[in-house]
Design a protein around this motif. Structure first.
Motif, PDB file in Angstrom:
ATOM      1  N   LEU A 155       0.856  -1.189   0.000  1.00 11.38           N
ATOM      2  CA  LEU A 155       0.000   0.000   0.000  1.00 11.38           C
ATOM      3  C   LEU A 155       0.886   1.230   0.000  1.00 11.38           C
ATOM      4  N   GLU A 156       0.472   2.232  -0.747  1.00 16.15           N
ATOM      5  CA  GLU A 156       1.123   3.535  -0.665  1.00 16.15           C
ATOM      6  C   GLU A 156       0.137   4.472   0.012  1.00 16.15           C
ATOM      7  N   LEU A 157       0.582   5.071   1.122  1.00 12.40           N
ATOM      8  CA  LEU A 157      -0.284   5.893   1.957  1.00 12.40           C
ATOM      9  C   LEU A 157       0.090   7.360   1.894  1.00 12.40           C
ATOM     10  N   GLU A 158      -0.926   8.198   1.967  1.00 14.48           N
ATOM     11  CA  GLU A 158      -0.764   9.638   2.111  1.00 14.48           C
ATOM     12  C   GLU A 158      -1.460  10.004   3.425  1.00 14.48           C
ATOM     13  N   THR A 159      -0.669  10.304   4.466  1.00 14.93           N
ATOM     14  CA  THR A 159      -1.233  10.628   5.768  1.00 14.93           C
ATOM     15  C   THR A 159      -1.777  12.053   5.751  1.00 14.93           C
ATOM     16  N   LEU A 160      -3.016  12.195   6.193  1.00 12.35           N
ATOM     17  CA  LEU A 160      -3.680  13.490   6.231  1.00 12.35           C
ATOM     18  C   LEU A 160      -3.767  14.049   7.646  1.00 12.35           C
ATOM     19  N   ARG A 161      -3.942  13.156   8.632  1.00  6.48           N
ATOM     20  CA  ARG A 161      -4.027  13.589  10.034  1.00  6.48           C
ATOM     21  C   ARG A 161      -3.594  12.435  10.922  1.00  6.48           C
ATOM     22  N   ASP A 162      -2.778  12.772  11.909  1.00  3.01           N
ATOM     23  CA  ASP A 162      -2.295  11.796  12.888  1.00  3.01           C
ATOM     24  C   ASP A 162      -2.067  12.570  14.185  1.00  3.01           C
ATOM     25  N   ASP A 163      -3.118  12.674  15.005  1.00  7.75           N
ATOM     26  CA  ASP A 163      -3.049  13.531  16.191  1.00  7.75           C
ATOM     27  C   ASP A 163      -3.240  12.775  17.505  1.00  7.75           C
ATOM     28  N   GLY A 164      -3.110  11.469  17.474  1.00 10.62           N
ATOM     29  CA  GLY A 164      -3.283  10.685  18.689  1.00 10.62           C
ATOM     30  C   GLY A 164      -4.687  10.140  18.847  1.00 10.62           C
ATOM     31  N   ARG A 165      -5.678  10.847  18.361  1.00  7.29           N
ATOM     32  CA  ARG A 165      -7.053  10.357  18.353  1.00  7.29           C
ATOM     33  C   ARG A 165      -7.470   9.933  16.949  1.00  7.29           C
ATOM     34  N   HIS A 166      -7.120  10.746  15.982  1.00  4.85           N
ATOM     35  CA  HIS A 166      -7.489  10.483  14.588  1.00  4.85           C
ATOM     36  C   HIS A 166      -6.281  10.016  13.794  1.00  4.85           C
ATOM     37  N   LEU A 167      -6.517   9.060  12.961  1.00  5.88           N
ATOM     38  CA  LEU A 167      -5.515   8.635  11.988  1.00  5.88           C
ATOM     39  C   LEU A 167      -6.235   8.585  10.650  1.00  5.88           C
ATOM     40  N   ASP A 168      -5.969   9.574   9.824  1.00  7.37           N
ATOM     41  CA  ASP A 168      -6.626   9.698   8.524  1.00  7.37           C
ATOM     42  C   ASP A 168      -5.583   9.581   7.433  1.00  7.37           C
ATOM     43  N   PHE A 169      -5.854   8.713   6.487  1.00 11.86           N
ATOM     44  CA  PHE A 169      -4.949   8.595   5.348  1.00 11.86           C
ATOM     45  C   PHE A 169      -5.713   8.124   4.134  1.00 11.86           C
ATOM     46  N   ASN A 170      -5.112   8.391   2.970  1.00 13.45           N
ATOM     47  CA  ASN A 170      -5.598   7.858   1.707  1.00 13.45           C
ATOM     48  C   ASN A 170      -4.614   6.805   1.242  1.00 13.45           C
ATOM     49  N   VAL A 171      -5.124   5.739   0.694  1.00 13.91           N
ATOM     50  CA  VAL A 171      -4.293   4.758   0.015  1.00 13.91           C
ATOM     51  C   VAL A 171      -4.288   5.170  -1.453  1.00 13.91           C
ATOM     52  N   THR A 172      -3.122   5.503  -1.958  1.00 12.54           N
ATOM     53  CA  THR A 172      -3.013   5.984  -3.333  1.00 12.54           C
ATOM     54  C   THR A 172      -2.612   4.882  -4.311  1.00 12.54           C
ATOM     55  N   ARG A 173      -2.120   3.779  -3.775  1.00  9.14           N
ATOM     56  CA  ARG A 173      -1.855   2.587  -4.591  1.00  9.14           C
ATOM     57  C   ARG A 173      -2.144   1.370  -3.718  1.00  9.14           C
ATOM     58  N   CYS A 174      -2.871   0.425  -4.289  1.00  7.77           N
ATOM     59  CA  CYS A 174      -3.244  -0.782  -3.560  1.00  7.77           C
ATOM     60  C   CYS A 174      -2.855  -2.005  -4.386  1.00  7.77           C
ATOM     61  N   ARG A 175      -1.775  -2.633  -3.971  1.00  8.82           N
ATOM     62  CA  ARG A 175      -1.344  -3.842  -4.682  1.00  8.82           C
ATOM     63  C   ARG A 175      -2.261  -5.019  -4.384  1.00  8.82           C
ATOM     64  N   TYR A 176      -3.082  -4.919  -3.330  1.00 11.69           N
ATOM     65  CA  TYR A 176      -4.087  -5.959  -3.078  1.00 11.69           C
ATOM     66  C   TYR A 176      -5.091  -5.969  -4.229  1.00 11.69           C
ATOM     67  N   ALA A 177      -5.609  -4.799  -4.575  1.00 10.95           N
ATOM     68  CA  ALA A 177      -6.549  -4.694  -5.697  1.00 10.95           C
ATOM     69  C   ALA A 177      -5.890  -5.188  -6.985  1.00 10.95           C
ATOM     70  N   GLU A 178      -4.643  -4.813  -7.196  1.00 11.03           N
ATOM     71  CA  GLU A 178      -3.920  -5.260  -8.385  1.00 11.03           C
ATOM     72  C   GLU A 178      -3.794  -6.782  -8.401  1.00 11.03           C
ATOM     73  N   TYR A 220      -5.764  -9.079  -6.849  1.00 13.04           N
ATOM     74  CA  TYR A 220      -7.046  -9.741  -7.097  1.00 13.04           C
ATOM     75  C   TYR A 220      -7.451  -9.622  -8.564  1.00 13.04           C
ATOM     76  N   ARG A 221      -7.173  -8.485  -9.180  1.00  7.95           N
ATOM     77  CA  ARG A 221      -7.457  -8.335 -10.614  1.00  7.95           C
ATOM     78  C   ARG A 221      -6.596  -9.297 -11.428  1.00  7.95           C
ATOM     79  N   ALA A 222      -5.312  -9.415 -11.078  1.00  8.50           N
ATOM     80  CA  ALA A 222      -4.408 -10.326 -11.804  1.00  8.50           C
ATOM     81  C   ALA A 222      -4.840 -11.780 -11.641  1.00  8.50           C
ATOM     82  N   LEU A 223      -5.432 -12.122 -10.496  1.00  6.19           N
ATOM     83  CA  LEU A 223      -5.929 -13.486 -10.284  1.00  6.19           C
ATOM     84  C   LEU A 223      -7.278 -13.717 -10.965  1.00  6.19           C
ATOM     85  N   GLY A 224      -7.852 -12.644 -11.518  1.00  7.27           N
ATOM     86  CA  GLY A 224      -9.132 -12.766 -12.207  1.00  7.27           C
ATOM     87  C   GLY A 224     -10.340 -12.785 -11.283  1.00  7.27           C
ATOM     88  N   VAL A 225     -10.170 -12.294 -10.040  1.00 10.81           N
ATOM     89  CA  VAL A 225     -11.280 -12.305  -9.078  1.00 10.81           C
ATOM     90  C   VAL A 225     -11.442 -10.936  -8.394  1.00 10.81           C
TER      91      VAL A 225
END
Length: 163
Positions: free
Chosen positions: A83-106, A108-113
């Protein structure tokens, strides 16, 4: 007493998910012929969610149940560039990030499922955090697996966490 499951810590989540998928997909296909795909996928989804809750509880027992501990465990999911992550907030209570690349999705697609990717991977996320810390919550409005440009992870570890 059963042997503790340390496979994730040893091989990382991406490799684990690929091995699981390569075993489960033919089993799902065979069961679907006998019982119908919708019923099998529903049972699989429910089972995966319970496994994720249990894994979350196990991680909390090993690492702690706060945002900092959870952030530490992300290494297992991101190992090897999974996973490639872009952290948006990390303040001890909130942990917000976007996944900008997901090799899991890649993968499952390569496995045809790609349709099973959400059930076998994305489906785990909310259940895992529920097991990790019942006071924590996850809001995720979109995923790469569903075709979005990024996955939006917004964790809130509750009012008892430091701001």
């Amino acid at each position: 007493m059963s042997k503790p499951d340390t496979l994730t810590q040893t091989i990382g989540v991406l490799t684990r998910r690929e091995v699981e998928a390569r075993i489960l997909v033919p089993v799902v296909d065979a069961l679907a012929k006998a019982f119908g795909r919708a019923a099998v996928v529903e049972i699989l989804r429910d089972t995966i969610e319970q496994i994720a809750r249990d894994q979350g509880a196990d991680l909390a027992a090993q690492y702690g149940a706060d945002a900092a501990a959870f952030k530490e465990t992300l290494e297992f999911w991101t190992r090897g560039g999974a996973l490639e992550l872009e952290t948006l907030r990390d303040d001890g209570r909130h942990l917000d990030f976007n996944v900008t690349r997901c090799r899991y999705a890649e993968m499952y697609r390569a496995l045809g499922v790609p349709e099973l990717g959400a059930v076998l991977s994305c489906n785990r996320d909310a259940a895992l955090i529920e097991g990790f810390n019942p006071k924590a919550s996850l809001t995720r409005d979109q995923t790469i697996m569903q075709g979005a440009p990024c996955c939006t992870f917004r964790y809130d570890f509750g009012a008892d966490s430091p701001e």
